[in-house]
Write a protein that holds these residues in place. Structure first.
Motif, PDB file in Angstrom:
ATOM      1  N   PRO A   1       0.827  -1.206   0.000  1.00 16.04           N
ATOM      2  CA  PRO A   1       0.000   0.000   0.000  1.00 16.04           C
ATOM      3  C   PRO A   1       0.861   1.257   0.000  1.00 16.04           C
ATOM      4  CG  PRO A   1      -0.881  -1.603   1.541  1.00 16.04           C
ATOM      5  CD  PRO A   1       0.452  -2.137   1.079  1.00 16.04           C
ATOM      6  N   MET A   2       0.401   2.296  -0.695  1.00 11.67           N
ATOM      7  CA  MET A   2       1.223   3.493  -0.900  1.00 11.67           C
ATOM      8  C   MET A   2       1.727   4.102   0.396  1.00 11.67           C
ATOM      9  SD  MET A   2      -1.641   6.362  -1.989  1.00 11.67           S
ATOM     10  CE  MET A   2      -2.399   5.352  -3.254  1.00 11.67           C
ATOM     11  N   GLU A   3       0.898   4.061   1.456  1.00 14.86           N
ATOM     12  CA  GLU A   3       1.296   4.698   2.712  1.00 14.86           C
ATOM     13  C   GLU A   3       2.318   3.874   3.497  1.00 14.86           C
ATOM     14  OE1 GLU A   3      -2.388   2.224   3.730  1.00 14.86           O
ATOM     15  OE2 GLU A   3      -1.576   3.368   2.035  1.00 14.86           O
ATOM     16  N   GLU A   4       2.554   2.645   3.064  1.00 13.34           N
ATOM     17  CA  GLU A   4       3.530   1.796   3.752  1.00 13.34           C
ATOM     18  C   GLU A   4       4.916   1.838   3.121  1.00 13.34           C
ATOM     19  OE1 GLU A   4       2.018  -2.162   4.242  1.00 13.34           O
ATOM     20  OE2 GLU A   4       0.124  -1.457   5.125  1.00 13.34           O
ATOM     21  N   VAL A   5       5.047   2.481   1.972  1.00 11.41           N
ATOM     22  CA  VAL A   5       6.360   2.656   1.352  1.00 11.41           C
ATOM     23  C   VAL A   5       7.159   3.633   2.207  1.00 11.41           C
ATOM     24  CG1 VAL A   5       7.593   3.512  -0.688  1.00 11.41           C
ATOM     25  CG2 VAL A   5       5.485   2.190  -0.958  1.00 11.41           C
ATOM     26  N   THR A   6       8.358   3.256   2.595  1.00 14.94           N
ATOM     27  CA  THR A   6       9.152   4.121   3.458  1.00 14.94           C
ATOM     28  C   THR A   6       9.669   5.325   2.689  1.00 14.94           C
ATOM     29  OG1 THR A   6      11.273   3.041   3.000  1.00 14.94           O
ATOM     30  CG2 THR A   6       9.894   2.077   4.752  1.00 14.94           C
ATOM     31  N   GLU A   7      10.017   6.369   3.429  1.00 14.22           N
ATOM     32  CA  GLU A   7      10.575   7.559   2.788  1.00 14.22           C
ATOM     33  C   GLU A   7      11.876   7.220   2.073  1.00 14.22           C
ATOM     34  OE1 GLU A   7      11.745  12.208   3.822  1.00 14.22           O
ATOM     35  OE2 GLU A   7      11.061  10.855   5.414  1.00 14.22           O
ATOM     36  N   GLU A   8      12.667   6.334   2.643  1.00 12.08           N
ATOM     37  CA  GLU A   8      13.913   5.913   2.001  1.00 12.08           C
ATOM     38  C   GLU A   8      13.636   5.219   0.672  1.00 12.08           C
ATOM     39  OE1 GLU A   8      17.900   3.199   2.951  1.00 12.08           O
ATOM     40  OE2 GLU A   8      16.156   3.098   4.278  1.00 12.08           O
TER      41      GLU A   8
ATOM     42  N   VAL B   1      13.557   5.405  -5.345  1.00 11.69           N
ATOM     43  CA  VAL B   1      12.847   5.204  -6.608  1.00 11.69           C
ATOM     44  C   VAL B   1      12.853   6.484  -7.437  1.00 11.69           C
ATOM     45  CG1 VAL B   1      10.561   4.815  -7.626  1.00 11.69           C
ATOM     46  CG2 VAL B   1      11.406   3.289  -5.847  1.00 11.69           C
ATOM     47  N   LEU B   2      12.550   7.616  -6.816  1.00 14.79           N
ATOM     48  CA  LEU B   2      12.503   8.878  -7.567  1.00 14.79           C
ATOM     49  C   LEU B   2      13.903   9.347  -7.983  1.00 14.79           C
ATOM     50  CD1 LEU B   2       9.956  10.589  -8.334  1.00 14.79           C
ATOM     51  CD2 LEU B   2       9.560   8.765  -6.676  1.00 14.79           C
ATOM     52  N   THR B   3      14.905   9.028  -7.181  1.00 14.30           N
ATOM     53  CA  THR B   3      16.274   9.407  -7.551  1.00 14.30           C
ATOM     54  C   THR B   3      16.738   8.640  -8.777  1.00 14.30           C
ATOM     55  OG1 THR B   3      16.906  10.033  -5.305  1.00 14.30           O
ATOM     56  CG2 THR B   3      18.682   9.414  -6.789  1.00 14.30           C
ATOM     57  N   VAL B   4      16.545   7.322  -8.777  1.00 18.09           N
ATOM     58  CA  VAL B   4      17.033   6.496  -9.880  1.00 18.09           C
ATOM     59  C   VAL B   4      16.165   6.646 -11.125  1.00 18.09           C
ATOM     60  CG1 VAL B   4      17.498   4.124 -10.637  1.00 18.09           C
ATOM     61  CG2 VAL B   4      18.115   4.846  -8.316  1.00 18.09           C
ATOM     62  N   ASN B   5      14.856   6.734 -10.947  1.00 19.36           N
ATOM     63  CA  ASN B   5      13.954   6.737 -12.105  1.00 19.36           C
ATOM     64  C   ASN B   5      13.677   8.123 -12.670  1.00 19.36           C
ATOM     65  OD1 ASN B   5      13.843   4.048 -11.470  1.00 19.36           O
ATOM     66  ND2 ASN B   5      11.664   3.986 -11.024  1.00 19.36           N
TER      67      ASN B   5
ATOM     68  N   GLY C   1       3.428   3.715 -16.133  1.00 16.06           N
ATOM     69  CA  GLY C   1       3.178   5.139 -16.230  1.00 16.06           C
ATOM     70  C   GLY C   1       1.962   5.470 -17.061  1.00 16.06           C
ATOM     71  N   VAL C   2       1.395   4.480 -17.729  1.00 19.25           N
ATOM     72  CA  VAL C   2       0.212   4.660 -18.582  1.00 19.25           C
ATOM     73  C   VAL C   2      -1.011   4.020 -17.940  1.00 19.25           C
ATOM     74  CG1 VAL C   2      -0.795   4.217 -20.858  1.00 19.25           C
ATOM     75  CG2 VAL C   2       1.670   4.603 -20.632  1.00 19.25           C
ATOM     76  N   SER C   3      -0.844   2.801 -17.454  1.00 24.77           N
ATOM     77  CA  SER C   3      -1.936   2.045 -16.851  1.00 24.77           C
ATOM     78  C   SER C   3      -1.439   1.452 -15.530  1.00 24.77           C
ATOM     79  CB  SER C   3      -2.385   0.925 -17.807  1.00 24.77           C
ATOM     80  OG  SER C   3      -3.422   0.150 -17.255  1.00 24.77           O
TER      81      SER C   3
ATOM     82  N   ASN D   1      -0.623  -0.953  -5.706  1.00 26.58           N
ATOM     83  CA  ASN D   1       0.466  -1.296  -4.777  1.00 26.58           C
ATOM     84  C   ASN D   1       1.867  -1.070  -5.341  1.00 26.58           C
ATOM     85  OD1 ASN D   1      -1.254  -2.073  -2.613  1.00 26.58           O
ATOM     86  ND2 ASN D   1      -1.594  -4.047  -3.624  1.00 26.58           N
ATOM     87  N   LEU D   2       1.947  -0.422  -6.501  1.00 27.88           N
ATOM     88  CA  LEU D   2       3.240   0.038  -7.016  1.00 27.88           C
ATOM     89  C   LEU D   2       3.177   1.552  -7.235  1.00 27.88           C
ATOM     90  CD1 LEU D   2       4.079  -2.777  -9.602  1.00 27.88           C
ATOM     91  CD2 LEU D   2       5.321  -2.298  -7.494  1.00 27.88           C
ATOM     92  N   ASN D   3       2.463   2.246  -6.354  1.00 28.07           N
ATOM     93  CA  ASN D   3       2.053   3.618  -6.592  1.00 28.07           C
ATOM     94  C   ASN D   3       3.198   4.560  -6.951  1.00 28.07           C
ATOM     95  OD1 ASN D   3      -0.522   5.387  -6.221  1.00 28.07           O
ATOM     96  ND2 ASN D   3       1.157   6.564  -5.327  1.00 28.07           N
ATOM     97  N   TRP D   4       4.242   4.567  -6.156  1.00 31.60           N
ATOM     98  CA  TRP D   4       5.297   5.563  -6.370  1.00 31.60           C
ATOM     99  C   TRP D   4       6.209   5.174  -7.531  1.00 31.60           C
ATOM    100  CZ3 TRP D   4       2.901   9.141  -4.307  1.00 31.60           C
ATOM    101  CH2 TRP D   4       2.197   8.963  -3.112  1.00 31.60           C
ATOM    102  N   TYR D   5       6.309   3.888  -7.816  1.00 30.41           N
ATOM    103  CA  TYR D   5       6.979   3.457  -9.045  1.00 30.41           C
ATOM    104  C   TYR D   5       6.159   3.902 -10.254  1.00 30.41           C
ATOM    105  CZ  TYR D   5       8.546   0.473 -12.851  1.00 30.41           C
ATOM    106  OH  TYR D   5       8.998   0.020 -14.077  1.00 30.41           O
ATOM    107  N   ASN D   6       4.838   3.672 -10.214  1.00 31.88           N
ATOM    108  CA  ASN D   6       3.967   4.138 -11.287  1.00 31.88           C
ATOM    109  C   ASN D   6       4.177   5.633 -11.540  1.00 31.88           C
ATOM    110  OD1 ASN D   6       2.701   1.585 -11.273  1.00 31.88           O
ATOM    111  ND2 ASN D   6       1.087   2.257  -9.889  1.00 31.88           N
TER     112      ASN D   6
END
Length: 246
Positions: free
Chosen positions: A93-100, A105-109, A140-142, A146-151
């Motif tokens: 779930p999106m709220e369970e993804v840690t800040e780290e 994910v955002l740094t690499v992607n 990123g399209v569909s 449970n992969l919210n921040w990767y999406n």
């Protein structure tokens, strides 16, 4: 030999889609720098295809600057840059993804695309030519649950591709993206949470052609978009997904 005489840098080239793209580029006549955070993986792929290995952390500005310097020393200015390196967080779930996890994910992607643009775009603009290919995702399209921040990171990459294409077109630089569906790469288990026959069957049921993307699929699509055959194509995010996004 659609890339005969061209020079290319492929990040995340030590495995998966990146290795498939690097192999196909060499088959098409390009000279390739295989860049990866795993120096040994980069060396193995480079040795296999006759490329040049470079260790890089695409999320670190100093490391990307070193990549640019080493590539310039190897073959001069790069004709093609493939931003392939990417990671995900485990399904949750999106709220369970840690800040780290979120930051990584955002740094690499995402941040990596900004850092490579800073390192390579000025020389491409000065020369009046260049090709950038970003490896995004059907996520990123569909988006899948449970992969919210990767999406979100891959949606960012698709928008960044279009924005880069509009800005760089007057300078002779084309920018496109590929959207693979989950594939036979080291990230597959992370996408599914666990790699079991049952989870594979569940994923495959969402793909009309009934199979995952492969490194060969991405290599073929990348070779086309980075060749002169596609010299009127920019700002496109092309699905390589067996119909997943239909």
């Amino acid at each position: 030999m659609r890339l005969d005489g061209k020079t290319a840098i492929v990040t995340g080239g030590g495995s998966g889609f990146g290795a498939g793209i690097a192999r196909r580029f060499v088959e098409e006549g390009a000279r390739v720098v295989v860049a990866d955070i795993n120096a040994e993986a980069a060396r193995q792929v480079a040795d296999e295809i006759g490329g040049d290995p470079v260790q890089v952390d695409v999320g670190a500005a100093d490391s990307v600057a070193r990549l640019a310097a080493e590539a310039k020393a190897i073959f001069g200015l790069a004709d093609i840059l493939v931003n392939n390196a990417g990671i995900t967080h485990l399904p949750k779930p999106m709220e369970e993804v840690t800040e780290e996890e979120f930051d990584r994910v955002l740094t690499v992607n995402a941040k990596s695309v900004y850092l490579t643009a800073r390192a390579f775009v000025p020389a491409m603009k000065a020369r009046g030519s260049g090709i950038i290919l970003n490896i995004a995702s059907t996520a990123g399209v569909s988006p899948r649950p449970n992969l919210n921040w990767y999406n979100a990171s891959k949606g960012w990459m698709i928008t960044a591709t279009k924005a880069m294409a509009v800005e760089l077109a007057p300078h002779g630089v084309r920018v496109n993206a590929l959207n693979p569906v989950a594939g036979e790469t080291p990230l597959l288990a992370s996408f599914m949470g666990e790699d079991t026959p049952e989870m594979r069957a569940k994923f495959l049921a969402t793909i009309p052609l009934g199979r995952f993307s492969t490194p060969r699929d991405l290599g073929a699509a990348a070779a086309f978009l980075c060749s002169d055959d596609a010299d009127m194509i920019t700002g496109v995010a092309m699905e390589v997904d067996g119909g997943r996004c239909i």
